[in-house]
Design a protein around this motif. Structure first.
Motif, PDB file in Angstrom:
ATOM      1  N   ASP A 109       4.372   3.609  -0.471  1.00  0.00           N
ATOM      2  CA  ASP A 109       5.558   3.681  -1.330  1.00  0.00           C
ATOM      3  C   ASP A 109       6.479   4.768  -0.758  1.00  0.00           C
ATOM      4  OD1 ASP A 109       7.471   4.242  -3.245  1.00  0.00           O
ATOM      5  OD2 ASP A 109       6.117   3.918  -4.929  1.00  0.00           O
ATOM      6  N   HIS A 128      -6.189   1.537   0.904  1.00  0.00           N
ATOM      7  CA  HIS A 128      -5.424   0.585   0.076  1.00  0.00           C
ATOM      8  C   HIS A 128      -5.422  -0.804   0.752  1.00  0.00           C
ATOM      9  CE1 HIS A 128      -4.161   3.607  -2.659  1.00  0.00           C
ATOM     10  NE2 HIS A 128      -2.860   3.609  -2.465  1.00  0.00           N
ATOM     11  N   VAL A 162      -2.710  10.889   3.459  1.00  0.00           N
ATOM     12  CA  VAL A 162      -2.082   9.654   2.971  1.00  0.00           C
ATOM     13  C   VAL A 162      -2.319   8.493   3.942  1.00  0.00           C
ATOM     14  CG1 VAL A 162       0.130   8.568   2.376  1.00  0.00           C
ATOM     15  CG2 VAL A 162      -0.426  10.822   1.476  1.00  0.00           C
ATOM     16  N   VAL A 191      -5.455   7.177   2.861  1.00  0.00           N
ATOM     17  CA  VAL A 191      -5.273   6.473   1.584  1.00  0.00           C
ATOM     18  C   VAL A 191      -4.723   5.063   1.840  1.00  0.00           C
ATOM     19  CG1 VAL A 191      -3.953   6.417  -0.587  1.00  0.00           C
ATOM     20  CG2 VAL A 191      -4.950   8.585   0.223  1.00  0.00           C
ATOM     21  N   PRO A 248       0.813  -1.227   0.000  1.00  0.00           N
ATOM     22  CA  PRO A 248       0.000   0.000   0.000  1.00  0.00           C
ATOM     23  C   PRO A 248       0.848   1.279   0.000  1.00  0.00           C
ATOM     24  CG  PRO A 248      -0.925  -1.580   1.526  1.00  0.00           C
ATOM     25  CD  PRO A 248       0.390  -2.155   1.065  1.00  0.00           C
TER      26      PRO A 248
HETATM   27  O1  LIG Z   1       1.265   6.897  -5.399  1.00  0.00           O
HETATM   28  C1  LIG Z   1       1.009   5.883  -4.739  1.00  0.00           C
HETATM   29  O2  LIG Z   1       1.706   4.861  -4.812  1.00  0.00           O
HETATM   30  C2  LIG Z   1      -0.112   5.877  -3.813  1.00  0.00           C
HETATM   31  O3  LIG Z   1      -0.483   4.850  -3.284  1.00  0.00           O
HETATM   32  C3  LIG Z   1      -0.750   7.185  -3.482  1.00  0.00           C
HETATM   33  C4  LIG Z   1      -0.124   7.849  -2.265  1.00  0.00           C
HETATM   34  C5  LIG Z   1      -0.830   9.236  -2.142  1.00  0.00           C
HETATM   35  O4  LIG Z   1      -1.904   9.288  -1.543  1.00  0.00           O
HETATM   36  O5  LIG Z   1      -0.308  10.187  -2.718  1.00  0.00           O
HETATM   37  C6  LIG Z   1      -0.421   7.001  -1.068  1.00  0.00           C
HETATM   38  C7  LIG Z   1       0.494   6.164  -0.503  1.00  0.00           C
HETATM   39  C8  LIG Z   1       1.888   6.090  -0.942  1.00  0.00           C
HETATM   40  O6  LIG Z   1       2.767   5.915   0.109  1.00  0.00           O
HETATM   41  C9  LIG Z   1       2.244   7.220  -1.816  1.00  0.00           C
HETATM   42  C10 LIG Z   1       1.336   8.022  -2.416  1.00  0.00           C
END
Ligand SMILES: O=C(O)C(=O)C[C@]1(C(=O)O)C=C[C@@H](O)C=C1
Length: 105
Positions: free
Chosen positions: A46, A86, A79, A82, A44
């Protein structure tokens, strides 16, 4: 209430509405990212993307007169949600694709 405050509040309300619309659009996009990550068995979060975003947002905040620490905390608040979503999508996806485990139940 002084009319000047009412006038300012009208613009604050417009900005709050815009923020909600922008967040709704952002979550629509991150839901798609979450689905693609679940399909591709990607984690989930990054951390390298996080670092890029934090560097970029810090520079934008400094240039625009917003406290960069606040900007980074605000991003982290979003985030975190998010990533929670995820994880839910990944769990749903795992449930769809895993073989039946209760054969002996
Ligand atoms: O870009 C991604 O890989 C996402 O999952 C989106 C997002 C974000 O909300 O901007 C969320 C989690 C990640 O750690 C990085 C970015």
């Amino acid at each position: 209430m002084p009319s000047e405050i009412l006038r300012l509040r009208a613009s604050i309300d417009n900005i709050d509405a815009a923020l909600v619309h922008l967040l709704a659009e952002r979550f629509k996009l991150t839901r798609q990212v979450g689905e693609l990550k679940a399909i591709g068995n990607m984690p989930p979060a990054d951390p390298s993307r996080d670092a890029q975003q934090i560097e970029r947002l810090t520079a934008i905040a400094e240039a625009s007169g917003l406290d960069p620490d606040f900007a980074v905390q605000f991003r982290q608040f979003i985030v975190s949600e998010v990533i929670r979503r995820h994880e839910l999508i990944a769990r749903e996806h795992a449930g769809e694709t895993m073989p039946e485990l209760d054969t002996y139940a």
